[in-house]
Motif scaffolding. Structure first.
Motif, PDB file in Angstrom:
ATOM      1  N   ALA A 163      51.571   3.246  16.066  1.00  0.00           N
ATOM      2  CA  ALA A 163      50.115   3.329  15.924  1.00  0.00           C
ATOM      3  C   ALA A 163      49.709   3.828  14.552  1.00  0.00           C
ATOM      4  O   ALA A 163      50.222   4.845  14.079  1.00  0.00           O
ATOM      5  CB  ALA A 163      49.542   4.251  16.989  1.00  0.00           C
ATOM      6  N   ARG A 164      48.771   3.129  13.927  1.00  0.00           N
ATOM      7  CA  ARG A 164      48.232   3.584  12.647  1.00  0.00           C
ATOM      8  C   ARG A 164      47.003   4.479  12.830  1.00  0.00           C
ATOM      9  O   ARG A 164      46.744   5.357  12.000  1.00  0.00           O
ATOM     10  CB  ARG A 164      47.868   2.379  11.780  1.00  0.00           C
ATOM     11  N   ARG A 165      46.256   4.278  13.899  1.00  0.00           N
ATOM     12  CA  ARG A 165      45.023   5.060  14.092  1.00  0.00           C
ATOM     13  C   ARG A 165      44.985   5.824  15.413  1.00  0.00           C
ATOM     14  O   ARG A 165      44.601   6.984  15.444  1.00  0.00           O
ATOM     15  CB  ARG A 165      43.789   4.143  14.020  1.00  0.00           C
ATOM     16  N   ARG A 166      45.362   5.154  16.512  1.00  0.00           N
ATOM     17  CA  ARG A 166      45.183   5.812  17.807  1.00  0.00           C
ATOM     18  C   ARG A 166      46.091   5.188  18.867  1.00  0.00           C
ATOM     19  O   ARG A 166      46.341   3.985  18.848  1.00  0.00           O
ATOM     20  CB  ARG A 166      43.720   5.696  18.253  1.00  0.00           C
ATOM     21  N   VAL A 167      46.538   6.031  19.787  1.00  0.00           N
ATOM     22  CA  VAL A 167      47.205   5.603  21.019  1.00  0.00           C
ATOM     23  C   VAL A 167      46.267   5.906  22.175  1.00  0.00           C
ATOM     24  O   VAL A 167      45.688   6.998  22.244  1.00  0.00           O
ATOM     25  CB  VAL A 167      48.540   6.339  21.234  1.00  0.00           C
ATOM     26  N   VAL A 168      46.106   4.954  23.090  1.00  0.00           N
ATOM     27  CA  VAL A 168      45.284   5.158  24.278  1.00  0.00           C
ATOM     28  C   VAL A 168      46.106   4.782  25.511  1.00  0.00           C
ATOM     29  O   VAL A 168      46.565   3.643  25.635  1.00  0.00           O
ATOM     30  CB  VAL A 168      43.993   4.315  24.242  1.00  0.00           C
ATOM     31  N   VAL A 169      46.290   5.764  26.385  1.00  0.00           N
ATOM     32  CA  VAL A 169      47.086   5.580  27.596  1.00  0.00           C
ATOM     33  C   VAL A 169      46.188   5.778  28.809  1.00  0.00           C
ATOM     34  O   VAL A 169      45.429   6.755  28.878  1.00  0.00           O
ATOM     35  CB  VAL A 169      48.255   6.582  27.636  1.00  0.00           C
ATOM     36  N   GLU A 170      46.291   4.873  29.772  1.00  0.00           N
ATOM     37  CA  GLU A 170      45.556   5.017  31.033  1.00  0.00           C
ATOM     38  C   GLU A 170      46.554   5.108  32.174  1.00  0.00           C
ATOM     39  O   GLU A 170      47.454   4.265  32.302  1.00  0.00           O
ATOM     40  CB  GLU A 170      44.620   3.832  31.252  1.00  0.00           C
ATOM     41  N   GLY A 219      38.279   4.984  45.591  1.00  0.00           N
ATOM     42  CA  GLY A 219      37.888   5.704  44.388  1.00  0.00           C
ATOM     43  C   GLY A 219      39.055   6.503  43.836  1.00  0.00           C
ATOM     44  O   GLY A 219      39.287   7.638  44.221  1.00  0.00           O
ATOM     45  N   ARG A 220      39.820   5.879  42.955  1.00  0.00           N
ATOM     46  CA  ARG A 220      41.014   6.533  42.407  1.00  0.00           C
ATOM     47  C   ARG A 220      40.656   7.451  41.247  1.00  0.00           C
ATOM     48  O   ARG A 220      39.903   7.072  40.350  1.00  0.00           O
ATOM     49  CB  ARG A 220      42.013   5.480  41.917  1.00  0.00           C
ATOM     50  N   ARG A 221      41.234   8.664  41.246  1.00  0.00           N
ATOM     51  CA  ARG A 221      41.096   9.557  40.093  1.00  0.00           C
ATOM     52  C   ARG A 221      41.997   9.023  38.980  1.00  0.00           C
ATOM     53  O   ARG A 221      43.192   8.828  39.176  1.00  0.00           O
ATOM     54  CB  ARG A 221      41.514  10.980  40.448  1.00  0.00           C
ATOM     55  N   MET A 222      41.395   8.779  37.836  1.00  0.00           N
ATOM     56  CA  MET A 222      42.121   8.211  36.722  1.00  0.00           C
ATOM     57  C   MET A 222      42.072   9.154  35.531  1.00  0.00           C
ATOM     58  O   MET A 222      41.255  10.080  35.478  1.00  0.00           O
ATOM     59  CB  MET A 222      41.503   6.868  36.325  1.00  0.00           C
ATOM     60  N   ALA A 223      42.940   8.904  34.572  1.00  0.00           N
ATOM     61  CA  ALA A 223      42.955   9.681  33.337  1.00  0.00           C
ATOM     62  C   ALA A 223      43.129   8.748  32.153  1.00  0.00           C
ATOM     63  O   ALA A 223      43.927   7.803  32.199  1.00  0.00           O
ATOM     64  CB  ALA A 223      44.094  10.699  33.350  1.00  0.00           C
ATOM     65  N   THR A 224      42.371   9.015  31.113  1.00  0.00           N
ATOM     66  CA  THR A 224      42.577   8.382  29.816  1.00  0.00           C
ATOM     67  C   THR A 224      43.067   9.455  28.860  1.00  0.00           C
ATOM     68  O   THR A 224      42.422  10.495  28.707  1.00  0.00           O
ATOM     69  CB  THR A 224      41.284   7.765  29.280  1.00  0.00           C
ATOM     70  N   LEU A 225      44.225   9.224  28.264  1.00  0.00           N
ATOM     71  CA  LEU A 225      44.776  10.111  27.253  1.00  0.00           C
ATOM     72  C   LEU A 225      44.755   9.379  25.935  1.00  0.00           C
ATOM     73  O   LEU A 225      45.101   8.190  25.872  1.00  0.00           O
ATOM     74  CB  LEU A 225      46.217  10.526  27.586  1.00  0.00           C
ATOM     75  N   TRP A 226      44.370  10.069  24.873  1.00  0.00           N
ATOM     76  CA  TRP A 226      44.380   9.426  23.554  1.00  0.00           C
ATOM     77  C   TRP A 226      44.719  10.438  22.477  1.00  0.00           C
ATOM     78  O   TRP A 226      44.464  11.627  22.619  1.00  0.00           O
ATOM     79  CB  TRP A 226      43.060   8.725  23.277  1.00  0.00           C
ATOM     80  N   TRP A 227      45.349   9.931  21.422  1.00  0.00           N
ATOM     81  CA  TRP A 227      45.745  10.793  20.317  1.00  0.00           C
ATOM     82  C   TRP A 227      45.982   9.961  19.053  1.00  0.00           C
ATOM     83  O   TRP A 227      46.293   8.772  19.139  1.00  0.00           O
ATOM     84  CB  TRP A 227      46.995  11.589  20.668  1.00  0.00           C
ATOM     85  N   PRO A 228      45.803  10.583  17.894  1.00  0.00           N
ATOM     86  CA  PRO A 228      46.124   9.907  16.635  1.00  0.00           C
ATOM     87  C   PRO A 228      47.590  10.140  16.297  1.00  0.00           C
ATOM     88  O   PRO A 228      48.203  11.101  16.782  1.00  0.00           O
ATOM     89  CB  PRO A 228      45.205  10.615  15.636  1.00  0.00           C
ATOM     90  N   PRO A 229      48.156   9.298  15.462  1.00  0.00           N
ATOM     91  CA  PRO A 229      49.509   9.595  14.980  1.00  0.00           C
ATOM     92  C   PRO A 229      49.480  10.825  14.098  1.00  0.00           C
ATOM     93  O   PRO A 229      48.432  11.170  13.535  1.00  0.00           O
ATOM     94  CB  PRO A 229      49.887   8.334  14.184  1.00  0.00           C
ATOM     95  N   PRO A 230      50.610  11.523  13.972  1.00  0.00           N
ATOM     96  CA  PRO A 230      50.645  12.737  13.129  1.00  0.00           C
ATOM     97  C   PRO A 230      50.280  12.444  11.678  1.00  0.00           C
ATOM     98  O   PRO A 230      50.523  11.363  11.169  1.00  0.00           O
ATOM     99  CB  PRO A 230      52.095  13.187  13.242  1.00  0.00           C
ATOM    100  N   GLY A 242      53.513  18.364  19.318  1.00  0.00           N
ATOM    101  CA  GLY A 242      52.637  18.446  18.154  1.00  0.00           C
ATOM    102  C   GLY A 242      51.575  17.363  18.109  1.00  0.00           C
ATOM    103  O   GLY A 242      50.842  17.265  17.113  1.00  0.00           O
ATOM    104  N   LEU A 243      51.452  16.558  19.166  1.00  0.00           N
ATOM    105  CA  LEU A 243      50.443  15.507  19.198  1.00  0.00           C
ATOM    106  C   LEU A 243      49.100  16.083  19.646  1.00  0.00           C
ATOM    107  O   LEU A 243      49.039  16.923  20.549  1.00  0.00           O
ATOM    108  CB  LEU A 243      50.869  14.394  20.153  1.00  0.00           C
ATOM    109  N   ARG A 244      48.037  15.607  19.041  1.00  0.00           N
ATOM    110  CA  ARG A 244      46.684  16.103  19.357  1.00  0.00           C
ATOM    111  C   ARG A 244      46.098  15.262  20.498  1.00  0.00           C
ATOM    112  O   ARG A 244      45.193  14.450  20.314  1.00  0.00           O
ATOM    113  CB  ARG A 244      45.812  16.054  18.117  1.00  0.00           C
TER     114      ARG A 244
END
Length: 256
Positions: free
Chosen positions: A148-155, A245-256, A194-196
């Motif tokens: 990833a150059r800008r962002r990772v998005v995980v669902e 109605g499933r509880r979901m999560a979106t996780l996202w972070w930029p590369p270091p 160390g990922l934000r």
């Protein structure tokens, strides 16, 4: 929770081998191939779209037939798309869906993170509903981040997608399992690298099993190691499962 604890919990919740019967595998494949819905409007779509500019590149890991990424790439003029998946049939459907949306597309056949070395980098990397099936969290997430150059998005679901089956396990005499891995637990592990990482909880009101009681019983039976689908179906009716109605999560972070 540290990485080894998360991986141990993940191992404890893996379905028995073989993970799916042939009819269930075929049903799941056909469902994926014919599913024309997309993630537009979800928090995951929004977090990924905010990091995209015109002409950007999107990488979809575990792309399936493109639900997570084709509409995303189509919404950013000039964006190109790469999909990685271990299923050749799904990659064909993914590529056809992308071409239908006039999105330049490339596919990589293989599992993650083994396929990472053959996969180009992208501005945004998306990965929906795969993390709980990874062999190990840390190398899987590191490979996502490296591409990833800008962002990772995980669902992913807020907790392991089989956790709701606990009452059924007890009714079938199956031994209980330890607490399942969760999205907040994964976020803590990744922050330890160390990922934000940021996380958002939300609810998915879609019912993928609507009108498919027989397929649901086979699916659950495979996960519980039971061939008695009539008994499983009766238990699903008795307990009013799966939950709506499933509880979901979106996780996202930029590369270091």
């Amino acid at each position: 929770m540290d990485a080894s604890s998360w991986d141990a919990a993940l191992d404890a919740w893996r379905p028995p081998a073989p993970p799916e019967s042939a009819p269930a595998r075929e049903a799941a494949l056909q469902t994926a191939l014919t599913d024309d819905a997309d993630a537009t409007g979800s928090p995951s779509f929004d977090r990924a779209r905010r990091a995209l500019t015109d002409g950007a590149a999107v990488l979809d890991v575990g792309c399936g037939a493109g639900r997570a990424s084709v509409a995303l790439a189509a919404d950013a003029p000039g964006a190109a798309l790469v999909g990685v998946d271990p299923s050749a049939a799904l990659l064909e459907a993914f590529a056809a869906r992308a071409r239908g949306a006039s999105v330049p597309v490339r596919t990589v056949l293989g599992s993650w993170p083994e396929a990472a070395a053959r996969t180009p980098s992208a501005d945004v990397v998306v990965c929906h509903h795969v993390l709980y099936y990874a062999a190990s969290l840390v190398p899987f997430a590191r490979a996502l981040t490296d591409r990833a150059r800008r962002r990772v998005v995980v669902e992913i679901p807020w907790e392991h997608p089989h956790a709701w089956m606990r009452p059924l396990r007890a009714a079938l005499g199956e031994p209980d399992r330890p607490d399942p891995p969760t999205a907040p637990g994964a976020a803590r592990v990744l922050r330890g690298l160390g990922l934000r990482v940021r996380i958002q909880e939300w609810t998915d009101d879609a019912d993928p099993w609507c009108g498919r009681a027989g397929a649901l019983a086979r699916h659950v039976g495979d996960r519980l190691g039971s061939t008695d689908t009539d008994r499983v179906r009766a238990l699903l009716d008795e307990y009013g499962l799966p939950p709506r109605g499933r509880r979901m999560a979106t996780l996202w972070w930029p590369p270091p």
